[in-house]
Design a protein around this motif. Sequence first.
Motif, mmCIF file in Angstrom:
data_model
loop_
_atom_site.group_PDB
_atom_site.id
_atom_site.type_symbol
_atom_site.label_atom_id
_atom_site.label_comp_id
_atom_site.label_asym_id
_atom_site.label_seq_id
_atom_site.Cartn_x
_atom_site.Cartn_y
_atom_site.Cartn_z
ATOM 1 N N ASP A 185 0.869 -1.176 0.000
ATOM 2 C CA ASP A 185 0.000 0.000 0.000
ATOM 3 C C ASP A 185 0.906 1.227 0.000
ATOM 4 O OD1 ASP A 185 -1.433 2.270 1.071
ATOM 5 O OD2 ASP A 185 -2.987 0.885 1.755
ATOM 6 N N THR A 186 0.788 2.076 -1.000
ATOM 7 C CA THR A 186 1.666 3.236 -1.110
ATOM 8 C C THR A 186 1.414 4.276 -0.027
ATOM 9 O OG1 THR A 186 0.156 4.270 -2.695
ATOM 10 C CG2 THR A 186 2.005 2.986 -3.596
ATOM 11 N N THR A 187 0.273 4.206 0.618
ATOM 12 C CA THR A 187 -0.050 5.162 1.675
ATOM 13 C C THR A 187 0.496 4.712 3.023
ATOM 14 O OG1 THR A 187 -2.087 5.735 0.505
ATOM 15 C CG2 THR A 187 -1.944 6.369 2.810
ATOM 16 N N THR A 188 0.255 3.461 3.383
ATOM 17 C CA THR A 188 0.644 2.964 4.710
ATOM 18 C C THR A 188 2.007 2.282 4.705
ATOM 19 O OG1 THR A 188 -0.382 0.794 4.377
ATOM 20 C CG2 THR A 188 -1.781 2.557 5.299
ATOM 21 N N ARG A 189 2.501 1.920 3.511
ATOM 22 C CA ARG A 189 3.755 1.170 3.353
ATOM 23 C C ARG A 189 3.660 -0.237 3.952
ATOM 24 N NH1 ARG A 189 5.317 3.985 -0.559
ATOM 25 N NH2 ARG A 189 6.161 6.029 -0.153
ATOM 26 N N ARG A 190 2.446 -0.728 4.090
ATOM 27 C CA ARG A 190 2.201 -2.093 4.566
ATOM 28 C C ARG A 190 1.602 -2.911 3.416
ATOM 29 N NH1 ARG A 190 -0.544 -0.963 10.442
ATOM 30 N NH2 ARG A 190 1.341 -0.136 11.407
ATOM 31 N N PRO A 191 1.699 -4.225 3.499
ATOM 32 C CA PRO A 191 1.120 -5.055 2.435
ATOM 33 C C PRO A 191 -0.399 -4.868 2.341
ATOM 34 C CG PRO A 191 2.611 -6.341 3.802
ATOM 35 C CD PRO A 191 2.421 -5.025 4.495
ATOM 36 N N LEU A 192 -0.905 -4.862 1.111
ATOM 37 C CA LEU A 192 -2.355 -4.877 0.918
ATOM 38 C C LEU A 192 -2.873 -6.218 1.409
ATOM 39 C CD1 LEU A 192 -2.782 -3.367 -2.653
ATOM 40 C CD2 LEU A 192 -3.387 -2.295 -0.484
ATOM 41 N N ARG A 193 -4.003 -6.220 2.071
ATOM 42 C CA ARG A 193 -4.572 -7.439 2.639
ATOM 43 C C ARG A 193 -6.005 -7.632 2.174
ATOM 44 N NH1 ARG A 193 -0.648 -10.228 3.438
ATOM 45 N NH2 ARG A 193 0.895 -9.530 4.910
ATOM 46 N N VAL A 194 -6.331 -8.864 1.893
ATOM 47 C CA VAL A 194 -7.718 -9.235 1.636
ATOM 48 C C VAL A 194 -8.362 -9.414 2.998
ATOM 49 C CG1 VAL A 194 -9.279 -10.946 0.649
ATOM 50 C CG2 VAL A 194 -7.138 -10.378 -0.526
ATOM 51 N N SER A 195 -9.382 -8.636 3.259
ATOM 52 C CA SER A 195 -10.074 -8.705 4.540
ATOM 53 C C SER A 195 -11.254 -9.660 4.425
ATOM 54 C CB SER A 195 -10.563 -7.321 4.947
ATOM 55 O OG SER A 195 -11.215 -7.386 6.185
ATOM 56 N N THR A 196 -11.369 -10.540 5.393
ATOM 57 C CA THR A 196 -12.478 -11.495 5.398
ATOM 58 C C THR A 196 -13.343 -11.329 6.639
ATOM 59 O OG1 THR A 196 -11.054 -13.160 6.423
ATOM 60 C CG2 THR A 196 -11.241 -13.205 4.016
ATOM 61 N N ASP A 197 -13.113 -10.268 7.403
ATOM 62 C CA ASP A 197 -13.926 -10.043 8.596
ATOM 63 C C ASP A 197 -15.278 -9.460 8.208
ATOM 64 O OD1 ASP A 197 -12.809 -7.670 7.758
ATOM 65 O OD2 ASP A 197 -12.641 -6.836 9.761
ATOM 66 N N GLY A 198 -16.236 -9.600 9.063
ATOM 67 C CA GLY A 198 -17.569 -9.086 8.793
ATOM 68 C C GLY A 198 -18.401 -10.035 7.958
ATOM 69 N N THR A 199 -19.566 -9.571 7.567
ATOM 70 C CA THR A 199 -20.506 -10.414 6.825
ATOM 71 C C THR A 199 -20.593 -10.044 5.348
ATOM 72 O OG1 THR A 199 -22.308 -8.921 7.403
ATOM 73 C CG2 THR A 199 -21.928 -10.810 8.875
ATOM 74 N N ALA A 200 -19.876 -9.020 4.926
ATOM 75 C CA ALA A 200 -19.989 -8.536 3.550
ATOM 76 C C ALA A 200 -19.214 -9.388 2.550
ATOM 77 C CB ALA A 200 -19.511 -7.097 3.471
ATOM 78 N N GLY A 201 -18.371 -10.272 3.022
ATOM 79 C CA GLY A 201 -17.546 -11.053 2.112
ATOM 80 C C GLY A 201 -16.165 -10.442 2.000
#
Length: 80
Positions: free
Chosen positions: A3-19
């Motif tokens: 992520d160019t903003t946070t300098r951390r890896p982009l992550r696929v989030s699976t939390d929540g019910t939205a998918g």
Amino acid sequence: MIDTTTRRPLRVSTDGTAGPYIMVPVSQLDRVRRLLLDNKIPHRVDEDAISLGGNPAVVVIDLVRSDDAERTQAILDANA
């Protein structure tokens, strides 16, 4: 992919019910979409970008199928 903003890896989030979803800086949207399209991963991009606290705008990419989360994460990691 980083992520160019946070300098951390982009992550696929699976939390929540939205998918599964990926929060991506608008500046990286085209690159991430190209990876998804090239790897035939169905997705939808939310119409609105979000900017909180003066931070750069972020857009949410929703993965259509929940079974694509791990595969998508591996693709993002391989393209760091």
